[in-house]
Design an enzyme around this catalytic site. Structure first.
Site, mmCIF file in Angstrom:
data_model
loop_
_atom_site.group_PDB
_atom_site.id
_atom_site.type_symbol
_atom_site.label_atom_id
_atom_site.label_comp_id
_atom_site.label_asym_id
_atom_site.label_seq_id
_atom_site.Cartn_x
_atom_site.Cartn_y
_atom_site.Cartn_z
ATOM 1 N N SER A 238 21.874 -8.060 14.750
ATOM 2 C CA SER A 238 22.823 -8.398 13.303
ATOM 3 C C SER A 238 24.105 -8.343 13.512
ATOM 4 O O SER A 238 24.942 -8.695 12.625
ATOM 5 C CB SER A 238 22.230 -7.312 12.159
ATOM 6 N N LYS B 11 25.812 -11.520 12.754
ATOM 7 C CA LYS B 11 26.167 -11.926 11.060
ATOM 8 C C LYS B 11 27.849 -11.983 11.291
ATOM 9 O O LYS B 11 28.065 -12.774 10.458
ATOM 10 C CB LYS B 11 25.559 -10.887 10.300
ATOM 11 N N TYR C 193 18.937 -18.923 12.970
ATOM 12 C CA TYR C 193 19.078 -17.298 12.648
ATOM 13 C C TYR C 193 18.549 -16.537 13.620
ATOM 14 O O TYR C 193 19.321 -15.640 14.320
ATOM 15 C CB TYR C 193 18.517 -17.005 11.311
ATOM 16 N N TYR D 95 24.079 -1.156 6.114
ATOM 17 C CA TYR D 95 22.933 -1.476 4.896
ATOM 18 C C TYR D 95 23.115 -0.049 4.032
ATOM 19 O O TYR D 95 24.141 0.243 3.524
ATOM 20 C CB TYR D 95 21.674 -1.677 5.629
ATOM 21 N N VAL E 38 19.982 -3.931 14.995
ATOM 22 C CA VAL E 38 18.622 -3.300 15.662
ATOM 23 C C VAL E 38 18.357 -3.276 17.154
ATOM 24 O O VAL E 38 17.712 -2.590 17.629
ATOM 25 C CB VAL E 38 17.534 -3.690 14.795
#
Length: 308
Positions: free
Chosen positions: A69, A72, A196, A244, A262
């Site tokens: 991530s 991103k 993705y 998050y 992760v």
């Protein structure tokens, strides 16, 4: 050319590396991606880049890991460069307070994700970058930005990790189809998801990651990929949304903008001071690197880099 060495910083990194290994509080690798679940959690690396060009590392800083991530951030930079502020019509800028793959807010807020760092928001960001193009072109743009920001062409996608994510990505598939049902995808869900999954499978070392963060740190000599004004906005999103439902805890403990993955990686920015890459594959209950978060707090405290 590198500037004079900061012996206090190198000593701090060496001490942090030893502290983390002595504590041996590793957490567990991500279990839902088979390629990541098999990784030994007892690993640690940390790298720091300063504006004068000096670089520092401790631990296994030459080991490549899946940035997941953290990608991103780079996809967001690419999408904003392509569609500008129109992206914010499709994705918000608020913390979610929910796990990275939650569908709860997506349902209650009619298919507009809270921010670009939860999975649903990242899928929309990737879709905005993909719109009207083949996936390979969108991926080439993302990885091209990563390589440019890191000043290193030896950064690649691990195809086996991408395949592993595709095979086990039922939750992300559900998010994509829900987004599509609300008209918030331009491309077919399978095309957006394929892009993705591959973007998340980019591999880097901590030193490559730290170098890639120099533009976010606002260094005057960073590769001219990211305007300073946009870097500030992305740092704000990293501070409030980068971890998050653990974002508040990270801000409380570390006091710096950061983005987790992760795969156990962390990109942490001390604006105007340092860009930091950290990796330890064991995760806490939020899905963020457990030893990595501890190391980030130790470093921020040792160098007095907190923004607060």
């Amino acid at each position: 050319m590198s500037g004079p060495k900061n012996t206090a910083l190198q000593a701090a990194l060496t001490k942090i590396d030893q502290t983390v290994r002595d504590e041996a509080d590793w957490g567990a690798p991500a279990q839902y991606i088979p390629q990541l679940a098999a990784i030994d959690p007892a690993q640690f690396a940390i790298s720091v880049c300063l504006e004068n060009g000096a670089e520092y590392s401790a631990g296994q800083s030459d080991t490549r890991f899946s940035i997941q991530s953290i990608s991103k951030v780079f996809a967001l930079i690419a999408a904003l460069g392509r569609v500008g502020d129109a992206l914010w019509n499709r994705v918000g800028r608020e913390p979610s307070g929910t796990s990275f793959d939650s569908v709860i807010l997506l349902e209650s807020e009619k298919g507009r994700p809270r921010n670009p760092f939860v999975n649903a928001g990242a899928i929309v960001t990737t879709d905005a970058l993909l719109s009207g193009r083949e996936p390979r072109l969108a991926l080439a743009e993302i990885i091209g930005i990563v390589r440019a920001m890191a000043s290193d062409d030896d950064i690649h996608i691990d195809a086996s990790v991408a395949r592993s994510e595709k095979a086990t990505g039922a939750r992300n598939k559900a998010l994509a189809h829900y987004l599509d049902s609300h008209g918030n995808l331009d491309s077919e869900p399978e095309l957006t998801l394929g892009t993705y999954f591959h973007q998340c499978a980019i591999e880097m070392t901590t030193l490559q990651l730290a170098r890639a963060g120099r533009g976010l740190a606002g260094f005057a000599n960073a590769p001219s990929v990211l305007p300073l004004r946009r870097a500030k906005r992305i740092n704000a999103l990293m501070m409030t949304c980068g971890h998050y439902d653990g974002s508040g805890e990270f801000a409380f403990r570390v006091g710096l903008p950061g983005k987790s993955g992760v795969g156990g990686g962390l990109l942490v920015i001390a604006p105007g001071r340092a860009s930091i890459g950290i990796w330890s594959p064991g995760l806490d209950h939020y899905g963020n690197s457990k030893a990595g978060t501890r190391a980030a707090a130790l470093l921020s405290n040792a160098m007095r880099w907190s923004v607060f």
